[in-house]
Design an enzyme around this catalytic site. Structure first.
Site, PDB file in Angstrom:
ATOM      1  N   GLY A  23      23.930  74.562  45.055  1.00  0.00           N
ATOM      2  CA  GLY A  23      22.888  74.565  46.083  1.00  0.00           C
ATOM      3  C   GLY A  23      22.264  75.926  46.327  1.00  0.00           C
ATOM      4  N   SER A  24      22.245  76.793  45.308  1.00  0.00           N
ATOM      5  CA  SER A  24      21.613  78.098  45.536  1.00  0.00           C
ATOM      6  C   SER A  24      20.102  77.951  45.742  1.00  0.00           C
ATOM      7  CB  SER A  24      21.924  79.075  44.392  1.00  0.00           C
ATOM      8  OG  SER A  24      21.309  78.660  43.200  1.00  0.00           O
ATOM      9  N   ASN A  25      19.495  76.963  45.093  1.00  0.00           N
ATOM     10  CA  ASN A  25      18.056  76.716  45.341  1.00  0.00           C
ATOM     11  C   ASN A  25      17.839  76.147  46.734  1.00  0.00           C
ATOM     12  OD1 ASN A  25      16.185  77.230  42.909  1.00  0.00           O
ATOM     13  ND2 ASN A  25      18.060  76.400  42.014  1.00  0.00           N
ATOM     14  N   MET A 101      21.883  65.874  40.033  1.00  0.00           N
ATOM     15  CA  MET A 101      22.218  65.620  38.632  1.00  0.00           C
ATOM     16  C   MET A 101      22.124  64.154  38.203  1.00  0.00           C
ATOM     17  SD  MET A 101      22.422  68.629  37.701  1.00  0.00           S
ATOM     18  CE  MET A 101      22.991  68.554  36.006  1.00  0.00           C
ATOM     19  N   ASN A 118      10.922  68.469  41.438  1.00  0.00           N
ATOM     20  CA  ASN A 118      12.169  68.956  40.854  1.00  0.00           C
ATOM     21  C   ASN A 118      11.934  70.346  40.281  1.00  0.00           C
ATOM     22  OD1 ASN A 118      14.879  68.807  39.806  1.00  0.00           O
ATOM     23  ND2 ASN A 118      14.004  68.379  37.788  1.00  0.00           N
ATOM     24  N   HIS A 120      13.256  72.834  37.128  1.00  0.00           N
ATOM     25  CA  HIS A 120      13.966  72.794  35.846  1.00  0.00           C
ATOM     26  C   HIS A 120      14.036  74.205  35.275  1.00  0.00           C
ATOM     27  CE1 HIS A 120      15.575  71.076  32.219  1.00  0.00           C
ATOM     28  NE2 HIS A 120      14.755  71.842  31.537  1.00  0.00           N
TER      29      HIS A 120
HETATM   30  C1  GRF Z   1      19.111  75.024  38.776  1.00  0.00           C
HETATM   31  O1  GRF Z   1      19.150  75.859  37.654  1.00  0.00           O
HETATM   32  C2  GRF Z   1      17.985  74.034  38.662  1.00  0.00           C
HETATM   33  O2  GRF Z   1      16.910  74.495  37.922  1.00  0.00           O
HETATM   34  C3  GRF Z   1      18.635  72.876  37.940  1.00  0.00           C
HETATM   35  O3  GRF Z   1      19.941  72.835  38.431  1.00  0.00           O
HETATM   36  C4  GRF Z   1      20.340  74.133  38.863  1.00  0.00           C
HETATM   37  C5  GRF Z   1      20.841  73.980  40.259  1.00  0.00           C
HETATM   38  O4  GRF Z   1      21.429  75.168  40.738  1.00  0.00           O
HETATM   39  N1  GRF Z   1      17.887  71.664  38.146  1.00  0.00           N
HETATM   40  P1  GRF Z   1      21.787  75.301  42.294  1.00  0.00           P
HETATM   41  O5  GRF Z   1      22.698  74.110  42.635  1.00  0.00           O
HETATM   42  O6  GRF Z   1      20.523  75.248  43.044  1.00  0.00           O
HETATM   43  O7  GRF Z   1      22.506  76.602  42.413  1.00  0.00           O
END
Ligand code: GRF
Length: 208
Positions: A23-25, A101, A118, A120
């Protein structure tokens, strides 16, 4: 001043984030909302994975968490129908996949057509799938990057909203490349979300 703040808050749009892992994003989105760079309220973090650190991040920020485990349902369709019900109840302006996922069910994609995005970690349409960074690194391309796109029924095929290139240097390891990709993601995703919510993204004349 106070009045402006109230008006600003009333205009904030309701967004929801789906994440399966770290969940870093999601964190980058939370931080951008906190800094008022994204004018939105995060109504919920939805996850399919009880061990997702994203759930913890949500709790730490007082964001509602919804855990829907596919294993609790007989079929993937039943799982998606439950997810659809939750999304209809929340009625978000934008559904943001951030490391979610699983493939979203068709019923969800149809119901929220044009409102699901999304991120990617590669330059689509190259290196689709769950290992975009590793696949690009191992292929030996000199440039990869990050793509933000709308979600359609297939994997990583929806219309592209934003892209940024990241060079791969000879001295890069997979880890150093991952680090640079994530850095770009954490800036590009919040920026793109803010622009989408403000209707500031220029519609190009290629039907996109
Ligand atoms: C990210 O690299 C995103 O592009 C991909 O999954 C990863 C998720 O990373 N879809 P995080 O869980 O947000 O750290």
């Amino acid at each position: 001043m106070v009045e402006t703040d109230i008006i600003q808050k009333e205009k904030a749009k309701n967004i929801v984030v789906l994440a399966s892992g770290n969940g870093s994003n999601f964190q980058a989105i939370i931080d951008a909302v906190d800094r008022d760079e994204i004018n939105a309220v995060i109504s919920a973090l939805i996850s399919n994975n009880p061990d997702a650190y994203a759930l913890k991040r949500a709790s730490l920020h007082g964001i509602r968490t919804v855990l829907i485990k596919p294993a609790d349902y007989e079929t993937r369709d039943d799982y998606n129908n439950t997810l659809l019900k939750v999304l209809i109840e929340i009625d978000p302006h934008l559904i943001i996949l951030a490391g979610y996922m699983l493939m979203l069910g068709k019923q969800i994609v149809h119901r929220f057509n044009g409102r699901i995005i999304n991120i990617h970690p590669a330059l689509l349409p190259s290196f689709k799938g769950a290992h975009g960074i590793k696949d690009a690194y191992e292929y030996g391309v000199k440039v990869t990057g990050v793509t933000v796109h709308y979600v359609d029924e297939e994997m990583d095929t929806g219309k592209i909203i934003a892209q940024e290139a990241v060079r791969i240097f000879n001295e890069d390891t997979l880890e150093t490349l991952e680090e640079r990709i994530h850095k770009v993601e954490h800036r590009l995703y919040p920026e793109t979300i803010a622009e989408l919510l403000n209707n500031k993204l220029r519609k190009k004349d290629r039907g996109i």
